[in-house]
Design an enzyme around this catalytic site. Structure first.
Site, short mmCIF file in Angstrom:
data_model
loop_
_atom_site.label_atom_id
_atom_site.label_comp_id
_atom_site.label_asym_id
_atom_site.label_seq_id
_atom_site.Cartn_x
_atom_site.Cartn_y
_atom_site.Cartn_z
N CYS A 113 0.83 -1.14 -0.15
CA CYS A 113 -0.17 0.06 0.00
C CYS A 113 0.79 1.25 -0.05
O CYS A 113 0.40 2.52 -0.31
CB CYS A 113 -1.01 0.08 1.07
SG CYS A 113 -2.21 -1.43 1.10
N HIS A 253 -3.27 7.06 2.55
CA HIS A 253 -3.72 5.74 2.13
C HIS A 253 -4.93 5.40 2.63
O HIS A 253 -5.33 5.62 3.86
CB HIS A 253 -2.63 4.56 2.49
CG HIS A 253 -3.37 3.27 2.07
ND1 HIS A 253 -3.98 2.91 1.07
CD2 HIS A 253 -3.31 2.13 2.72
CE1 HIS A 253 -4.19 1.44 0.91
NE2 HIS A 253 -3.97 1.20 2.25
N ASN A 283 -10.08 -0.40 -0.30
CA ASN A 283 -8.63 -0.22 -0.38
C ASN A 283 -8.21 -0.63 -1.50
O ASN A 283 -8.09 -1.73 -1.84
CB ASN A 283 -8.21 -1.09 1.05
CG ASN A 283 -6.65 -1.14 1.06
OD1 ASN A 283 -5.87 -0.66 0.36
ND2 ASN A 283 -6.52 -1.61 2.29
#
Length: 326
Positions: A113, A253, A283
């Protein structure tokens, strides 16, 4: 020394939308349960025959169009991804081919990520060195093909998408001011994809054991993520002589809403300083920051001179931040 200035942004998500109500039909879960724990209402899922390189290419084309830059002007392509089309070649090379470019450097960065910020750092350093004048930096993932749709604790979290920026070497005070990268590999077993790599090569037994799918110990990841996101954001602020009130837009994020709100609270940021779109995209790993950046940019949430703070945490564990003057 010239700065790497973002002169164009772009993003792309697949057309198919998978809502929490859709998931209720196949999983022992509810919309209420998912929203309460993650803040996610829906996510986008790549169509059959649609790959990470396709998403990345579409985002790249939009960023190039906004920047007014022809593909052949690009000197470097860096893609942050953990779900490339193949183990190799790099997805960046496939994007290069799709764009009709030949000869420029192209490579992938694997930092989960945090991938987009690691890629941004690599491209920024190349521009600062004078080796590159224009770079294309992309975060792209098709995570829905790396998750176990029988595991309700993880499959509800993730979606597919891509975001991109065009960087250009420019004089002045606008651009990437600093990047801050960290990792601690001792945590690797808390968030990883076991197969199929050199440790667990492809096999029928491995498939039966569901090794190709993401494994995560969510509660432990949450604790380390909030602490690390806060610490690296403070590091970026202090490196630039700034405080939280100086930030015009914080783009973290988009892991889940609880992590975002906990991090913002620790930093002392107001709601209007924080950009959140995890509710609509889930996500998307390395794609989440550039998708959010492009969306905020196109909505007019960013103006010249604004101070932007990017913040990410991912498997590895990796974590990173970047300070940008727009």
């Amino acid at each position: 020394m010239k700065k790497a200035r973002i002169i164009g942004t772009g993003s792309y998500v697949p057309e198919k939308v998978l809502t929490n109500f859709d998931l209720e039909k196949t999983l022992d879960t509810t919309d209420e349960w998912i929203v309460a724990r993650t803040g996610i209402h829906e996510r986008h899922v790549a169509a059959e025959g649609e790959f990470t390189s396709d998403l990345a290419t579409n985002a790249a084309r939009k960023a190039l169009e906004m920047a007014g830059v022809a593909a052949e002007e690009i000197d470097l392509i860096v893609v942050g991804t953990i779900t490339g089309d193949f183990p190799w070649p790099a997805t960046a090379c496939l994007v290069q081919s799709n764009l009709g470019i030949k000869g420029c450097a192209a490579f992938d960065v694997s930092a989960a990520c945090s991938g987009f910020l690691y890629a941004l750092d690599a491209a920024t350093k190349q521009i600062q060195s004078g080796a590159v004048k224009k770079a294309l930096v992309i975060g792209a993932e098709v995570l829905t093909r790396a998750i176990d749709w029988q595991d309700r604790n993880t499959c509800v979290l993730f979606g597919d998408g891509a975001g991109a920026v065009v960087l250009e070497a420019q004089e002045g005070d606008q651009g990437v001011l600093s990047t801050h990268l960290h990792a601690d590999g001792s945590y690797w077993e808390l968030l990883y994809q076991p197969g199929f790599g050199s440790r667990f090569p492809a096999s029928a037994e491995g498939l039966a054991e569901r090794l190709p799918f993401l494994k995560m110990q969510g509660n432990e990841v949450f604790k380390v993520a909030v602490r690390s996101l806060h610490e690296v954001a403070v590091e970026a602020l202090e490196a630039n002589g700034l405080v939280a009130s100086d930030i015009d837009l914080f783009i973290p994020h988009q892991a889940n809403r609880r992590i975002l709100e906990a991090t913002a609270k620790r930093l002392g940021l107001r709601d209007e300083q924080v950009y959140i779109n995890v509710d609509r995209f889930g996500n998307t790993s390395g794609a989440s920051i550039p998708i959010a950046l492009d969306e905020a940019n196109r909505l007019g949430r960013i103006k010249a001179g604004d101070m932007l703070l990017f913040d990410a945490f991912g498997g590895g564990f990796t974590w990173a931040a970047a300070m940008v003057r727009w």
